[in-house]
Design a protein around this motif. Structure first.
Motif, PDB file in Angstrom:
ATOM      1  N   LYS A  97      26.529  57.642  -7.341  1.00 39.41           N
ATOM      2  CA  LYS A  97      26.961  58.060  -5.652  1.00 39.41           C
ATOM      3  C   LYS A  97      25.747  58.330  -5.025  1.00 39.41           C
ATOM      4  O   LYS A  97      24.725  58.549  -5.292  1.00 39.41           O
ATOM      5  CB  LYS A  97      27.872  59.181  -6.004  1.00 39.41           C
ATOM      6  CG  LYS A  97      27.273  60.805  -6.307  1.00 39.41           C
ATOM      7  CD  LYS A  97      28.369  61.430  -6.615  1.00 39.41           C
ATOM      8  CE  LYS A  97      27.871  63.031  -7.043  1.00 39.41           C
ATOM      9  NZ  LYS A  97      29.005  63.904  -7.246  1.00 39.41           N
ATOM     10  N   PRO A  98      25.897  58.361  -3.681  1.00 42.67           N
ATOM     11  CA  PRO A  98      24.726  58.343  -2.518  1.00 42.67           C
ATOM     12  C   PRO A  98      24.283  59.858  -2.749  1.00 42.67           C
ATOM     13  O   PRO A  98      24.985  60.827  -3.268  1.00 42.67           O
ATOM     14  CB  PRO A  98      25.614  58.295  -1.315  1.00 42.67           C
ATOM     15  CG  PRO A  98      26.765  57.594  -1.610  1.00 42.67           C
ATOM     16  CD  PRO A  98      27.152  58.128  -2.820  1.00 42.67           C
ATOM     17  N   CYS A 115      35.369  61.108  -8.928  1.00 43.23           N
ATOM     18  CA  CYS A 115      34.272  60.086  -8.131  1.00 43.23           C
ATOM     19  C   CYS A 115      34.175  58.889  -9.174  1.00 43.23           C
ATOM     20  O   CYS A 115      33.593  59.184 -10.214  1.00 43.23           O
ATOM     21  CB  CYS A 115      32.994  60.527  -7.813  1.00 43.23           C
ATOM     22  SG  CYS A 115      32.040  59.120  -7.221  1.00 43.23           S
ATOM     23  N   LEU A 167      35.871  62.089   5.050  1.00 40.22           N
ATOM     24  CA  LEU A 167      34.287  61.902   5.057  1.00 40.22           C
ATOM     25  C   LEU A 167      33.546  62.224   6.386  1.00 40.22           C
ATOM     26  O   LEU A 167      32.347  62.814   6.584  1.00 40.22           O
ATOM     27  CB  LEU A 167      33.981  60.335   4.700  1.00 40.22           C
ATOM     28  CG  LEU A 167      34.148  59.649   3.506  1.00 40.22           C
ATOM     29  CD1 LEU A 167      34.118  58.213   3.324  1.00 40.22           C
ATOM     30  CD2 LEU A 167      33.374  60.198   2.330  1.00 40.22           C
ATOM     31  N   CYS A 173      26.027  62.550  -1.133  1.00 42.45           N
ATOM     32  CA  CYS A 173      27.217  63.138  -2.153  1.00 42.45           C
ATOM     33  C   CYS A 173      26.670  64.161  -3.026  1.00 42.45           C
ATOM     34  O   CYS A 173      27.150  65.181  -3.275  1.00 42.45           O
ATOM     35  CB  CYS A 173      28.003  62.133  -2.508  1.00 42.45           C
ATOM     36  SG  CYS A 173      28.657  61.118  -1.651  1.00 42.45           S
ATOM     37  N   ILE A 190      32.328  56.437  -9.046  1.00 43.55           N
ATOM     38  CA  ILE A 190      30.740  55.974  -9.130  1.00 43.55           C
ATOM     39  C   ILE A 190      29.842  56.960  -9.288  1.00 43.55           C
ATOM     40  O   ILE A 190      28.737  57.401  -8.751  1.00 43.55           O
ATOM     41  CB  ILE A 190      30.295  55.157  -7.921  1.00 43.55           C
ATOM     42  CG1 ILE A 190      30.361  55.972  -6.550  1.00 43.55           C
ATOM     43  CG2 ILE A 190      31.045  53.744  -7.957  1.00 43.55           C
ATOM     44  CD1 ILE A 190      29.464  55.199  -5.477  1.00 43.55           C
ATOM     45  N   TRP A 232      31.313  54.574   4.491  1.00 39.42           N
ATOM     46  CA  TRP A 232      31.729  53.286   3.848  1.00 39.42           C
ATOM     47  C   TRP A 232      32.518  52.623   4.951  1.00 39.42           C
ATOM     48  O   TRP A 232      33.547  52.612   5.480  1.00 39.42           O
ATOM     49  CB  TRP A 232      32.516  53.598   2.524  1.00 39.42           C
ATOM     50  CG  TRP A 232      32.176  54.505   1.534  1.00 39.42           C
ATOM     51  CD1 TRP A 232      32.265  55.830   1.490  1.00 39.42           C
ATOM     52  CD2 TRP A 232      30.991  54.035   0.816  1.00 39.42           C
ATOM     53  NE1 TRP A 232      31.388  56.393   0.367  1.00 39.42           N
ATOM     54  CE2 TRP A 232      30.667  55.260  -0.164  1.00 39.42           C
ATOM     55  CE3 TRP A 232      30.429  52.710   0.432  1.00 39.42           C
ATOM     56  CZ2 TRP A 232      29.720  55.290  -0.873  1.00 39.42           C
ATOM     57  CZ3 TRP A 232      29.285  52.888  -0.694  1.00 39.42           C
ATOM     58  CH2 TRP A 232      29.039  54.054  -1.299  1.00 39.42           C
ATOM     59  N   CYS A 285      35.775  63.993  -0.004  1.00 40.91           N
ATOM     60  CA  CYS A 285      35.710  62.554  -0.080  1.00 40.91           C
ATOM     61  C   CYS A 285      36.882  62.076   0.725  1.00 40.91           C
ATOM     62  O   CYS A 285      36.927  60.908   0.962  1.00 40.91           O
ATOM     63  CB  CYS A 285      35.708  62.213  -1.436  1.00 40.91           C
ATOM     64  SG  CYS A 285      34.647  63.312  -2.545  1.00 40.91           S
ATOM     65  N   TRP A 315      35.955  55.145  -3.215  1.00 43.99           N
ATOM     66  CA  TRP A 315      35.752  55.473  -4.926  1.00 43.99           C
ATOM     67  C   TRP A 315      36.360  56.600  -5.338  1.00 43.99           C
ATOM     68  O   TRP A 315      36.004  57.034  -6.633  1.00 43.99           O
ATOM     69  CB  TRP A 315      33.997  55.359  -5.027  1.00 43.99           C
ATOM     70  CG  TRP A 315      33.384  54.427  -4.316  1.00 43.99           C
ATOM     71  CD1 TRP A 315      32.584  54.599  -3.261  1.00 43.99           C
ATOM     72  CD2 TRP A 315      33.152  52.906  -4.641  1.00 43.99           C
ATOM     73  NE1 TRP A 315      32.293  53.289  -2.922  1.00 43.99           N
ATOM     74  CE2 TRP A 315      32.630  52.376  -3.768  1.00 43.99           C
ATOM     75  CE3 TRP A 315      34.171  52.316  -5.780  1.00 43.99           C
ATOM     76  CZ2 TRP A 315      32.599  51.127  -3.731  1.00 43.99           C
ATOM     77  CZ3 TRP A 315      33.575  50.867  -5.888  1.00 43.99           C
ATOM     78  CH2 TRP A 315      33.233  50.296  -4.823  1.00 43.99           C
ATOM     79  N   LEU A 316      37.083  57.388  -4.671  1.00 41.13           N
ATOM     80  CA  LEU A 316      37.785  58.451  -4.861  1.00 41.13           C
ATOM     81  C   LEU A 316      39.030  58.055  -5.621  1.00 41.13           C
ATOM     82  O   LEU A 316      39.784  57.171  -5.444  1.00 41.13           O
ATOM     83  CB  LEU A 316      38.167  59.293  -3.684  1.00 41.13           C
ATOM     84  CG  LEU A 316      38.700  60.730  -3.921  1.00 41.13           C
ATOM     85  CD1 LEU A 316      37.728  61.434  -4.678  1.00 41.13           C
ATOM     86  CD2 LEU A 316      39.278  61.254  -2.753  1.00 41.13           C
ATOM     87  N   CYS A 332      37.361  57.955   1.075  1.00 45.01           N
ATOM     88  CA  CYS A 332      36.242  57.292   0.111  1.00 45.01           C
ATOM     89  C   CYS A 332      36.794  56.341  -0.701  1.00 45.01           C
ATOM     90  O   CYS A 332      37.768  56.567  -1.345  1.00 45.01           O
ATOM     91  CB  CYS A 332      35.155  58.203  -0.450  1.00 45.01           C
ATOM     92  SG  CYS A 332      33.996  57.151  -1.328  1.00 45.01           S
ATOM     93  N   ILE A 374      30.671  64.972   4.308  1.00 42.70           N
ATOM     94  CA  ILE A 374      29.299  64.498   3.686  1.00 42.70           C
ATOM     95  C   ILE A 374      28.946  63.456   5.030  1.00 42.70           C
ATOM     96  O   ILE A 374      29.418  62.900   5.753  1.00 42.70           O
ATOM     97  CB  ILE A 374      29.818  63.340   2.649  1.00 42.70           C
ATOM     98  CG1 ILE A 374      30.269  64.462   1.599  1.00 42.70           C
ATOM     99  CG2 ILE A 374      28.499  62.682   2.097  1.00 42.70           C
ATOM    100  CD1 ILE A 374      30.657  63.782   0.360  1.00 42.70           C
TER     101      ILE A 374
HETATM  102  S1  SF4 Z   1      31.132  58.422  -3.524  1.00 45.54           S
HETATM  103 FE1  SF4 Z   1      32.142  59.752  -4.756  1.00 45.54          FE
HETATM  104  S2  SF4 Z   1      31.329  61.967  -4.046  1.00 45.54           S
HETATM  105 FE2  SF4 Z   1      30.710  60.464  -2.752  1.00 45.54          FE
HETATM  106  S3  SF4 Z   1      32.455  60.586  -1.118  1.00 45.54           S
HETATM  107 FE3  SF4 Z   1      32.837  58.922  -2.585  1.00 45.54          FE
HETATM  108  S4  SF4 Z   1      34.332  59.999  -3.988  1.00 45.54           S
HETATM  109 FE4  SF4 Z   1      33.149  61.182  -3.105  1.00 45.54          FE
END
Ligand code: SF4
Ligand code: SF4
Length: 116
Positions: free
Chosen positions: A93-94, A87, A18, A97, A89, A61, A15, A75-76, A73, A22
């Motif tokens: 999360k997607p 995370c 990115l 992920c 979310i 993102w 994360c 959301w990290l 990310c 992912i």
């Molecule tokens: S949404 Fe969550 S799992 Fe996905 S990259 Fe961001 S922090 Fe990592």
């Protein structure tokens, strides 16, 4: 998601980097889930690229203020006083992920220590 011998170390590598790990796009399912759950905060970080005939790519993102791709990310969250990440979310999360890493080989290639 990987097999029983996989154990996420919460290192945050996937994360924090990115583009190297992912797939940085959301799916139609992700978009629907976020719409159904009124997650405008998440949707604000998605750029919709139209391919025509109703087909879209959902780029993530994307900083809603600058319009730039982010490599870390949004959301990290780093746990205070620890070298571990969570995370924010987790339940939203997607799909990419959720499915990361796709295999031991994928983990090794992208710097994930989950099989070590
Ligand atoms: S949404 Fe969550 S799992 Fe996905 S990259 Fe961001 S922090 Fe990592
Ligand atoms: S890189 Fe692997 S071990 Fe580290 S947080 Fe991501 S999935 Fe977990």
């Amino acid at each position: 998601m990987p097999s029983a011998d996989f154990n996420c170390k919460q290192c945050g590598n996937c994360c924090l980097n990115l583009s190297g790990a992912i797939d940085v796009c959301a799916t139609e399912k992700d978009i629907r889930r976020w719409e159904e759950n009124d997650r405008a905060d998440i949707l604000a970080w998605v750029e919709v690229i139209s391919l025509g005939k109703g087909h879209n790519i959902y780029d993530i993102w994307i900083n809603p203020t600058t319009g730039d791709d982010v490599n870390r990310c949004p959301w990290l969250r780093k746990l205070p006083g620890k070298d571990k990440y969570i995370c924010r979310i987790q339940d939203m999360k997607p799909e990419h992920c959720r499915n990361y890493p796709l295999s031991r080989e994928h983990a090794e290639k992208t710097g994930c220590p989950g099989f070590e």
